[in-house]
Motif scaffolding. Structure first.
Motif, mmCIF file in Angstrom:
data_model
loop_
_atom_site.group_PDB
_atom_site.id
_atom_site.type_symbol
_atom_site.label_atom_id
_atom_site.label_comp_id
_atom_site.label_asym_id
_atom_site.label_seq_id
_atom_site.Cartn_x
_atom_site.Cartn_y
_atom_site.Cartn_z
ATOM 1 N N ASP A 182 0.808 -1.212 0.000
ATOM 2 C CA ASP A 182 0.000 0.000 0.000
ATOM 3 C C ASP A 182 0.845 1.267 0.000
ATOM 4 N N LYS A 183 2.168 1.096 -0.018
ATOM 5 C CA LYS A 183 3.044 2.256 -0.132
ATOM 6 C C LYS A 183 4.386 1.828 -0.723
ATOM 7 N N ILE A 184 5.084 2.795 -1.260
ATOM 8 C CA ILE A 184 6.400 2.523 -1.828
ATOM 9 C C ILE A 184 7.384 2.309 -0.689
ATOM 10 N N GLU A 185 8.265 1.341 -0.853
ATOM 11 C CA GLU A 185 9.273 1.029 0.166
ATOM 12 C C GLU A 185 10.503 1.902 -0.069
ATOM 13 N N TRP A 186 10.478 3.121 0.494
ATOM 14 C CA TRP A 186 11.575 4.073 0.311
ATOM 15 C C TRP A 186 12.767 3.697 1.169
ATOM 16 N N LEU A 187 13.952 3.776 0.587
ATOM 17 C CA LEU A 187 15.206 3.483 1.276
ATOM 18 C C LEU A 187 16.110 4.703 1.234
ATOM 19 N N LYS A 188 17.126 4.706 2.082
ATOM 20 C CA LYS A 188 18.193 5.695 1.964
ATOM 21 C C LYS A 188 19.095 5.236 0.810
ATOM 22 N N PHE A 189 19.835 6.167 0.217
ATOM 23 C CA PHE A 189 20.655 5.840 -0.948
ATOM 24 C C PHE A 189 21.602 4.680 -0.659
ATOM 25 N N GLU A 190 22.314 4.746 0.462
ATOM 26 C CA GLU A 190 23.290 3.703 0.776
ATOM 27 C C GLU A 190 22.626 2.350 1.037
ATOM 28 N N GLU A 191 21.384 2.349 1.533
ATOM 29 C CA GLU A 191 20.647 1.098 1.728
ATOM 30 C C GLU A 191 20.289 0.478 0.374
ATOM 31 N N ALA A 192 19.877 1.324 -0.567
ATOM 32 C CA ALA A 192 19.536 0.827 -1.899
ATOM 33 C C ALA A 192 20.763 0.284 -2.621
ATOM 34 N N VAL A 193 21.905 0.951 -2.450
ATOM 35 C CA VAL A 193 23.151 0.473 -3.064
ATOM 36 C C VAL A 193 23.502 -0.907 -2.507
ATOM 37 N N ALA A 194 23.431 -1.068 -1.196
ATOM 38 C CA ALA A 194 23.732 -2.358 -0.573
ATOM 39 C C ALA A 194 22.749 -3.426 -1.046
ATOM 40 N N ALA A 195 21.478 -3.061 -1.163
ATOM 41 C CA ALA A 195 20.459 -4.018 -1.600
ATOM 42 C C ALA A 195 20.704 -4.472 -3.036
ATOM 43 N N THR A 196 21.065 -3.548 -3.921
ATOM 44 C CA THR A 196 21.281 -3.934 -5.322
ATOM 45 C C THR A 196 22.566 -4.721 -5.496
ATOM 46 N N GLU A 197 23.536 -4.534 -4.598
ATOM 47 C CA GLU A 197 24.741 -5.360 -4.652
ATOM 48 C C GLU A 197 24.423 -6.797 -4.254
ATOM 49 N N ALA A 198 23.475 -6.965 -3.327
ATOM 50 C CA ALA A 198 23.080 -8.302 -2.884
ATOM 51 C C ALA A 198 22.077 -8.948 -3.848
ATOM 52 N N ASN A 199 21.165 -8.144 -4.382
ATOM 53 C CA ASN A 199 20.108 -8.626 -5.278
ATOM 54 C C ASN A 199 19.883 -7.554 -6.341
ATOM 55 N N PRO A 200 20.556 -7.649 -7.497
ATOM 56 C CA PRO A 200 20.551 -6.571 -8.489
ATOM 57 C C PRO A 200 19.164 -6.140 -8.982
#
Length: 150
Positions: A21-39
């Motif tokens: 029901d809402k967008i899962e907003w992350l901090k920039f560094e959290e998103a970078v870490a997430a895409t390194e683990a799961n592109p």
């Protein structure tokens, strides 16, 4: 026992529905870490506190169920205040504030949506206010092109 399994499944389904029901907003560094683990691509919403069109995006476009679902499935979503010089984070061995990162991404108007590929190398921008259908069309064109896809 069947009741317990049913209740568990019901709670799981309710939790999943609530998560969408809402967008899962992350901090920039959290998103970078997430895409390194799961592109996945990053979608960075670069905004300012005074920007009326940014607030309209938050209120109308980012609350649309189709937009929420698409962004949560296809991207790691980031909110970045282009005037925040306080919060710092590291990216590629350099320290940034949100304002400095917005400048490094060459953002000059608001709202501006920066899409970064999973390799964190290639970016494209989708500037300006957009209604839900128009916003989804712009995002899907970028996803379909697969900017920098592995």
């Amino acid at each position: 026992m069947k009741k317990l399994v049913f209740i568990g499944l019901l709670l799981l389904a309710a939790n999943f529905a609530q998560a969408q029901d809402k967008i899962e907003w992350l901090k920039f560094e959290e998103a970078v870490a997430a895409t390194e683990a799961n592109p996945k691509m990053l979608l960075v919403d670069v905004y300012t506190d005074w920007c009326g069109w940014c607030k309209k995006m938050d209120k109308e476009t980012f609350t649309d169920p189709a937009v929420i679902k698409y962004i949560n499935e296809k991207f790691y979503a980031v909110k970045m205040n282009a005037e925040d010089n306080k919060r710092t984070f590291d990216f590629k061995d350099k320290e940034y504030t949100e304002a400095k990162m917005a400048g490094a991404m060459r953002v000059q108007s608001y709202p501006n949506f920066v899409i970064i590929d999973p390799t964190l190398m290639n970016i494209t921008q989708l500037p300006g206010y957009r209604q839900p259908v128009e916003f989804l069309d712009g995002l899907s064109q970028i996803v379909d092109k697969g900017i920098g896809a592995k």
